[in-house]
Write a protein that holds these residues in place. Structure first.
Motif, PDB file in Angstrom:
ATOM      1  N   CYS A  61       0.840  -1.202   0.000  1.00 52.69           N
ATOM      2  CA  CYS A  61       0.000   0.000   0.000  1.00 52.69           C
ATOM      3  C   CYS A  61       0.877   1.254   0.000  1.00 52.69           C
ATOM      4  CB  CYS A  61      -0.921  -0.013   1.214  1.00 52.69           C
ATOM      5  SG  CYS A  61      -2.012   1.416   1.286  1.00 52.69           S
ATOM      6  N   THR A  62       0.530   2.217  -0.840  1.00 49.36           N
ATOM      7  CA  THR A  62       1.294   3.465  -0.906  1.00 49.36           C
ATOM      8  C   THR A  62       0.663   4.585  -0.076  1.00 49.36           C
ATOM      9  OG1 THR A  62       0.125   4.120  -2.917  1.00 49.36           O
ATOM     10  CG2 THR A  62       2.213   2.928  -3.188  1.00 49.36           C
ATOM     11  N   ASP A  63      -0.501   4.335   0.519  1.00 45.80           N
ATOM     12  CA  ASP A  63      -1.179   5.333   1.351  1.00 45.80           C
ATOM     13  C   ASP A  63      -0.491   5.387   2.716  1.00 45.80           C
ATOM     14  OD1 ASP A  63      -2.852   7.003   2.721  1.00 45.80           O
ATOM     15  OD2 ASP A  63      -4.687   5.881   2.294  1.00 45.80           O
ATOM     16  N   ARG A  64       0.125   6.528   3.032  1.00 44.84           N
ATOM     17  CA  ARG A  64       0.914   6.604   4.264  1.00 44.84           C
ATOM     18  C   ARG A  64       0.075   6.447   5.533  1.00 44.84           C
ATOM     19  NH1 ARG A  64       2.736  12.614   5.790  1.00 44.84           N
ATOM     20  NH2 ARG A  64       0.697  13.579   5.692  1.00 44.84           N
ATOM     21  N   VAL A  65      -1.227   6.755   5.489  1.00 47.50           N
ATOM     22  CA  VAL A  65      -2.047   6.594   6.692  1.00 47.50           C
ATOM     23  C   VAL A  65      -2.270   5.131   7.046  1.00 47.50           C
ATOM     24  CG1 VAL A  65      -3.185   8.836   6.494  1.00 47.50           C
ATOM     25  CG2 VAL A  65      -4.273   6.814   5.529  1.00 47.50           C
ATOM     26  N   ALA A  66      -1.982   4.215   6.127  1.00 50.41           N
ATOM     27  CA  ALA A  66      -2.074   2.782   6.432  1.00 50.41           C
ATOM     28  C   ALA A  66      -0.829   2.307   7.176  1.00 50.41           C
ATOM     29  CB  ALA A  66      -2.245   1.976   5.160  1.00 50.41           C
ATOM     30  N   HIS A  67       0.255   3.071   7.092  1.00 52.94           N
ATOM     31  CA  HIS A  67       1.533   2.664   7.682  1.00 52.94           C
ATOM     32  C   HIS A  67       1.893   3.426   8.957  1.00 52.94           C
ATOM     33  CE1 HIS A  67       2.751   0.094   4.313  1.00 52.94           C
ATOM     34  NE2 HIS A  67       2.133   0.971   3.556  1.00 52.94           N
ATOM     35  N   LEU A  68       1.456   4.666   9.068  1.00 53.63           N
ATOM     36  CA  LEU A  68       1.867   5.515  10.187  1.00 53.63           C
ATOM     37  C   LEU A  68       0.732   5.675  11.181  1.00 53.63           C
ATOM     38  CD1 LEU A  68       3.700   8.247   8.111  1.00 53.63           C
ATOM     39  CD2 LEU A  68       4.695   6.253   9.236  1.00 53.63           C
ATOM     40  N   THR A  69       1.009   5.428  12.452  1.00 53.26           N
ATOM     41  CA  THR A  69      -0.041   5.466  13.460  1.00 53.26           C
ATOM     42  C   THR A  69      -0.043   6.752  14.294  1.00 53.26           C
ATOM     43  OG1 THR A  69       1.371   4.313  15.054  1.00 53.26           O
ATOM     44  CG2 THR A  69      -0.081   2.960  13.696  1.00 53.26           C
ATOM     45  N   ASN A  70       0.816   7.719  13.970  1.00 51.67           N
ATOM     46  CA  ASN A  70       0.850   8.920  14.815  1.00 51.67           C
ATOM     47  C   ASN A  70      -0.471   9.688  14.760  1.00 51.67           C
ATOM     48  OD1 ASN A  70       2.267   8.972  12.387  1.00 51.67           O
ATOM     49  ND2 ASN A  70       3.560  10.659  12.984  1.00 51.67           N
ATOM     50  N   HIS A  71      -0.871  10.138  15.922  1.00 50.58           N
ATOM     51  CA  HIS A  71      -2.155  10.805  16.112  1.00 50.58           C
ATOM     52  C   HIS A  71      -2.297  12.035  15.222  1.00 50.58           C
ATOM     53  CE1 HIS A  71      -5.778  11.989  18.214  1.00 50.58           C
ATOM     54  NE2 HIS A  71      -5.252  13.175  18.419  1.00 50.58           N
ATOM     55  N   CYS A  72      -1.240  12.834  15.097  1.00 54.38           N
ATOM     56  CA  CYS A  72      -1.299  14.071  14.301  1.00 54.38           C
ATOM     57  C   CYS A  72      -1.665  13.789  12.848  1.00 54.38           C
ATOM     58  CB  CYS A  72       0.031  14.800  14.366  1.00 54.38           C
ATOM     59  SG  CYS A  72       0.449  15.396  16.006  1.00 54.38           S
ATOM     60  N   LEU A  73      -1.235  12.669  12.316  1.00 53.54           N
ATOM     61  CA  LEU A  73      -1.571  12.288  10.947  1.00 53.54           C
ATOM     62  C   LEU A  73      -2.973  11.710  10.866  1.00 53.54           C
ATOM     63  CD1 LEU A  73      -0.609  11.790   7.995  1.00 53.54           C
ATOM     64  CD2 LEU A  73       0.112   9.540   8.780  1.00 53.54           C
ATOM     65  N   GLN A  74      -3.328  10.860  11.801  1.00 57.40           N
ATOM     66  CA  GLN A  74      -4.616  10.172  11.754  1.00 57.40           C
ATOM     67  C   GLN A  74      -5.812  11.110  11.911  1.00 57.40           C
ATOM     68  OE1 GLN A  74      -5.159   6.909  10.954  1.00 57.40           O
ATOM     69  NE2 GLN A  74      -2.975   6.843  10.505  1.00 57.40           N
ATOM     70  N   VAL A  75      -5.676  12.190  12.697  1.00 57.69           N
ATOM     71  CA  VAL A  75      -6.807  13.106  12.883  1.00 57.69           C
ATOM     72  C   VAL A  75      -7.184  13.836  11.591  1.00 57.69           C
ATOM     73  CG1 VAL A  75      -6.432  13.436  15.354  1.00 57.69           C
ATOM     74  CG2 VAL A  75      -5.363  15.005  13.733  1.00 57.69           C
ATOM     75  N   GLU A  76      -6.294  13.834  10.602  1.00 57.77           N
ATOM     76  CA  GLU A  76      -6.575  14.488   9.324  1.00 57.77           C
ATOM     77  C   GLU A  76      -7.380  13.591   8.378  1.00 57.77           C
ATOM     78  OE1 GLU A  76      -5.851  17.671   8.809  1.00 57.77           O
ATOM     79  OE2 GLU A  76      -4.989  17.734  10.818  1.00 57.77           O
ATOM     80  N   VAL A  77      -7.547  12.304   8.720  1.00 58.22           N
ATOM     81  CA  VAL A  77      -8.295  11.372   7.869  1.00 58.22           C
ATOM     82  C   VAL A  77      -9.783  11.696   7.993  1.00 58.22           C
ATOM     83  CG1 VAL A  77      -8.891   8.945   7.514  1.00 58.22           C
ATOM     84  CG2 VAL A  77      -6.555   9.574   8.137  1.00 58.22           C
ATOM     85  N   PRO A  78     -10.496  11.902   6.858  1.00 56.65           N
ATOM     86  CA  PRO A  78     -11.938  12.181   6.934  1.00 56.65           C
ATOM     87  C   PRO A  78     -12.675  11.057   7.672  1.00 56.65           C
ATOM     88  CG  PRO A  78     -11.107  12.546   4.707  1.00 56.65           C
ATOM     89  CD  PRO A  78      -9.992  11.903   5.480  1.00 56.65           C
ATOM     90  N   GLY A  79     -13.553  11.431   8.570  1.00 60.31           N
ATOM     91  CA  GLY A  79     -14.320  10.454   9.340  1.00 60.31           C
ATOM     92  C   GLY A  79     -13.601   9.927  10.567  1.00 60.31           C
TER      93      GLY A  79
END
Length: 88
Positions: A61-79
């Motif tokens: 998978c090339t989507d970085r949100v599937a690989h990185l668990t840091n909160h600052c990144l995850q809160v930007e995911v819609p939903g």
């Protein structure tokens, strides 16, 4: 003086919960005396388990949100729903 370290090891293949990567955040204080060689450790009673928001894990998978668990990144995911991603 005070010395601060972050200790972590990458686990391959990663352990998954419902097909998603996660990390566990726990705070440990280690204190030692260099003169007498004794050490003590305290583990804080509150820990966190943080899940990747939606993207299932795949090594290709090339989507970085599937690989990185840091909160600052995850809160930007819609939903994103903190009650479903963070467990105390």
């Amino acid at each position: 003086g005070i010395v601060e370290w972050v200790v972590q090891r990458y686990i391959a293949p990663p352990v998954l919960i419902d097909g998603r990567k996660f990390h566990i955040r726990a705070h440990l204080l280690v204190s030692g005396c260099p003169l007498c060689g004794t050490s003590r450790a305290w583990l804080h009673s509150e820990h966190h388990v943080m899940l990747v928001a939606f993207a299932p894990y795949s090594p290709s998978c090339t989507d970085r949100v599937a690989h990185l668990t840091n909160h600052c990144l995850q809160v930007e995911v819609p939903g994103y729903d903190e009650d479903r991603q963070i467990f105390l």
